[in-house]
Design a protein around this motif. Structure first.
Motif, PDB file in Angstrom:
ATOM      1  N   ALA A   1       0.730  -1.325   0.174  1.00  0.00           N
ATOM      2  CA  ALA A   1       0.057  -0.151   0.051  1.00  0.00           C
ATOM      3  C   ALA A   1       0.836   1.434   0.099  1.00  0.00           C
ATOM      4  O   ALA A   1       0.413   2.246   0.603  1.00  0.00           O
ATOM      5  CB  ALA A   1      -0.937   0.020   1.119  1.00  0.00           C
TER       6      ALA A   1
ATOM      7  N   CYS B   1       1.950   4.818  -1.063  1.00  0.00           N
ATOM      8  CA  CYS B   1       1.375   5.833  -1.779  1.00  0.00           C
ATOM      9  C   CYS B   1       2.424   7.166  -1.800  1.00  0.00           C
ATOM     10  O   CYS B   1       3.351   7.258  -0.818  1.00  0.00           O
ATOM     11  CB  CYS B   1       0.115   6.231  -1.000  1.00  0.00           C
ATOM     12  SG  CYS B   1      -1.061   5.013  -1.060  1.00  0.00           S
ATOM     13  N   LYS B   2       2.398   7.793  -2.993  1.00  0.00           N
ATOM     14  CA  LYS B   2       3.115   9.135  -2.892  1.00  0.00           C
ATOM     15  C   LYS B   2       2.514  10.282  -3.600  1.00  0.00           C
ATOM     16  O   LYS B   2       2.226   9.904  -4.897  1.00  0.00           O
ATOM     17  CB  LYS B   2       4.448   8.591  -3.529  1.00  0.00           C
ATOM     18  CG  LYS B   2       5.881   9.796  -3.508  1.00  0.00           C
ATOM     19  CD  LYS B   2       6.138  10.287  -2.239  1.00  0.00           C
ATOM     20  CE  LYS B   2       7.248  11.183  -2.183  1.00  0.00           C
ATOM     21  NZ  LYS B   2       7.707  11.537  -0.653  1.00  0.00           N
ATOM     22  N   SER B   3       2.621  11.275  -2.957  1.00  0.00           N
ATOM     23  CA  SER B   3       1.918  12.484  -3.682  1.00  0.00           C
ATOM     24  C   SER B   3       2.868  13.729  -3.962  1.00  0.00           C
ATOM     25  O   SER B   3       3.748  13.951  -3.054  1.00  0.00           O
ATOM     26  CB  SER B   3       0.493  12.869  -3.323  1.00  0.00           C
ATOM     27  OG  SER B   3      -0.154  11.879  -3.023  1.00  0.00           O
TER      28      SER B   3
ATOM     29  N   GLU C   1      -1.760  12.694  -6.574  1.00  0.00           N
ATOM     30  CA  GLU C   1      -1.431  11.418  -6.215  1.00  0.00           C
ATOM     31  C   GLU C   1      -0.484  10.721  -7.298  1.00  0.00           C
ATOM     32  O   GLU C   1      -1.346   9.970  -8.269  1.00  0.00           O
ATOM     33  CB  GLU C   1      -2.572  10.405  -5.838  1.00  0.00           C
ATOM     34  CG  GLU C   1      -2.046   9.172  -5.154  1.00  0.00           C
ATOM     35  CD  GLU C   1      -3.623   8.648  -4.537  1.00  0.00           C
ATOM     36  OE1 GLU C   1      -3.592   8.034  -3.349  1.00  0.00           O
ATOM     37  OE2 GLU C   1      -4.658   8.898  -5.165  1.00  0.00           O
TER      38      GLU C   1
ATOM     39  N   LYS D   1      -0.604   5.065  -6.226  1.00  0.00           N
ATOM     40  CA  LYS D   1      -1.758   4.771  -5.424  1.00  0.00           C
ATOM     41  C   LYS D   1      -1.610   3.340  -5.169  1.00  0.00           C
ATOM     42  O   LYS D   1      -1.622   2.294  -5.749  1.00  0.00           O
ATOM     43  CB  LYS D   1      -2.658   4.928  -6.447  1.00  0.00           C
ATOM     44  CG  LYS D   1      -2.970   6.264  -7.142  1.00  0.00           C
ATOM     45  CD  LYS D   1      -3.890   6.418  -8.283  1.00  0.00           C
ATOM     46  CE  LYS D   1      -4.101   7.704  -8.968  1.00  0.00           C
ATOM     47  NZ  LYS D   1      -5.187   7.688  -9.851  1.00  0.00           N
ATOM     48  N   GLN D   2      -1.451   3.194  -3.932  1.00  0.00           N
ATOM     49  CA  GLN D   2      -1.474   1.900  -3.096  1.00  0.00           C
ATOM     50  C   GLN D   2      -0.866   0.663  -4.069  1.00  0.00           C
ATOM     51  O   GLN D   2      -1.106  -0.333  -4.238  1.00  0.00           O
ATOM     52  CB  GLN D   2      -2.970   1.306  -3.007  1.00  0.00           C
ATOM     53  CG  GLN D   2      -3.924   2.224  -2.126  1.00  0.00           C
ATOM     54  CD  GLN D   2      -3.815   2.270  -0.702  1.00  0.00           C
ATOM     55  OE1 GLN D   2      -3.546   1.177  -0.354  1.00  0.00           O
ATOM     56  NE2 GLN D   2      -3.801   3.232   0.033  1.00  0.00           N
TER      57      GLN D   2
ATOM     58  N   PRO E   1       7.944   6.774   1.350  1.00  0.00           N
ATOM     59  CA  PRO E   1       6.679   6.980   0.963  1.00  0.00           C
ATOM     60  C   PRO E   1       5.747   7.989   1.969  1.00  0.00           C
ATOM     61  O   PRO E   1       6.192   7.935   2.853  1.00  0.00           O
ATOM     62  CB  PRO E   1       6.042   5.747   0.690  1.00  0.00           C
ATOM     63  CG  PRO E   1       6.933   5.174   1.935  1.00  0.00           C
ATOM     64  CD  PRO E   1       8.272   5.677   1.689  1.00  0.00           C
TER      65      PRO E   1
ATOM     66  N   SER F   1       2.586   6.832   2.722  1.00  0.00           N
ATOM     67  CA  SER F   1       1.983   5.766   3.626  1.00  0.00           C
ATOM     68  C   SER F   1       2.375   4.529   2.893  1.00  0.00           C
ATOM     69  O   SER F   1       2.792   4.469   2.028  1.00  0.00           O
ATOM     70  CB  SER F   1       0.670   6.150   3.804  1.00  0.00           C
ATOM     71  OG  SER F   1       0.077   6.120   2.392  1.00  0.00           O
ATOM     72  N   GLY F   2       2.232   3.609   3.810  1.00  0.00           N
ATOM     73  CA  GLY F   2       2.476   2.165   3.346  1.00  0.00           C
ATOM     74  C   GLY F   2       3.643   1.594   4.090  1.00  0.00           C
ATOM     75  O   GLY F   2       4.229   2.221   5.005  1.00  0.00           O
TER      76      GLY F   2
ATOM     77  N   GLY G   1      -0.884   5.517 -11.805  1.00  0.00           N
ATOM     78  CA  GLY G   1      -0.436   5.314 -10.333  1.00  0.00           C
ATOM     79  C   GLY G   1      -0.639   4.080  -9.928  1.00  0.00           C
ATOM     80  O   GLY G   1      -0.648   3.802  -8.875  1.00  0.00           O
TER      81      GLY G   1
END
Length: 218
Positions: A6, A8-10, A15, A18-19, A53, A55-56, A213
């Motif tokens: 999972a 994620c990077k923006s 974004e 994505k996951q 990242p 998140s993840g 993504g």
């Protein structure tokens, strides 16, 4: 071996990744392809700990890479990972031999061991004849093989390569393909490659496509 969950990077509210879920097994060669601007290099930088990242979760050999910082992160990169970039990133003031040895010295390996391993890699990659030359004095193919030797000097668990044939002519690109395949089969070396080169991707065990993504089988 390498497990991303999972991720994620923006950037600036966009974004990019994505996951992202990915598992790479020991001895496997995985090629990541996709259109320009899709985030392939960003993903490689996240997987290789050059970036973080948003998140993840990310682990290599059960080591939590997200929480590594400072000296612990630097030590991990030096001992566990190898990097091969499109433009070699060799230090111009050092010879090919010295460039190869530097990661071994940083790892505080005995000098005699580093020298022996560097000479063995120079021989394996067919560049012993130019070991004492500066990078500017050799061909692009020889510089790229030097970068590969540098990546291998500390016996890394995994090698990350970002467009490794992007700056090579067709002949040297074909040699690099054969070299990667040989390292994968002979030494069970694990690779994650980002590439636009269909021929390089074709030798991989798996090809994944990053688009919009999302990472999925090609």
């Amino acid at each position: 071996m390498l497990v991303a969950k999972a991720i994620c990077k923006s950037y600036h509210g966009y974004e990019l990744l994505k996951q992202i879920n990915l598992s790479v097994h020991t001895g496997e060669m995985v090629a990541i392809m996709g259109p320009s601007g899709a985030g392939k290099t960003t993903l490689l930088q996240l997987l290789s700990t050059l970036d973080k990242p948003d998140s993840g979760a990310l682990t290599l050999d059960a080591i939590d890479l997200i929480t590594l910082k400072g000296n612990a992160l630097a030590t991990f990169r030096n001992k566990k990972t190898g990097f091969v970039f499109q433009f070699h990133n060799l230090l111009p003031e050092f010879t090919l031999f010295e460039n190869i040895c530097i990661p071994g010295y940083i790892a505080a390996l005995p000098k005699a061991e580093v020298v022996q391993k560097a000479d063995a890699l120079l021989s394996l990659l067919g560049i012993s004849h130019c070991k004492n030359h500066l990078p500017e004095a050799v061909s692009g193919g020889e510089r790229q093989r030097t970068a590969i030797a540098r990546a291998l000097i500390n016996d890394p668990s995994i090698i990350f390569a970002d467009e490794p044939t992007g700056n090579l002519d067709d002949k040297n690109a074909e040699r690099l393909h054969a070299l990667f395949l040989g390292l994968s089969k002979r030494f069970k070396q694990t690779f994650v490659l980002v590439t636009h080169n269909q021929s390089l991707a074709a030798i991989a065990d798996r090809i994944l496509l990053l688009e919009n993504g999302i990472l999925q089988p090609a």
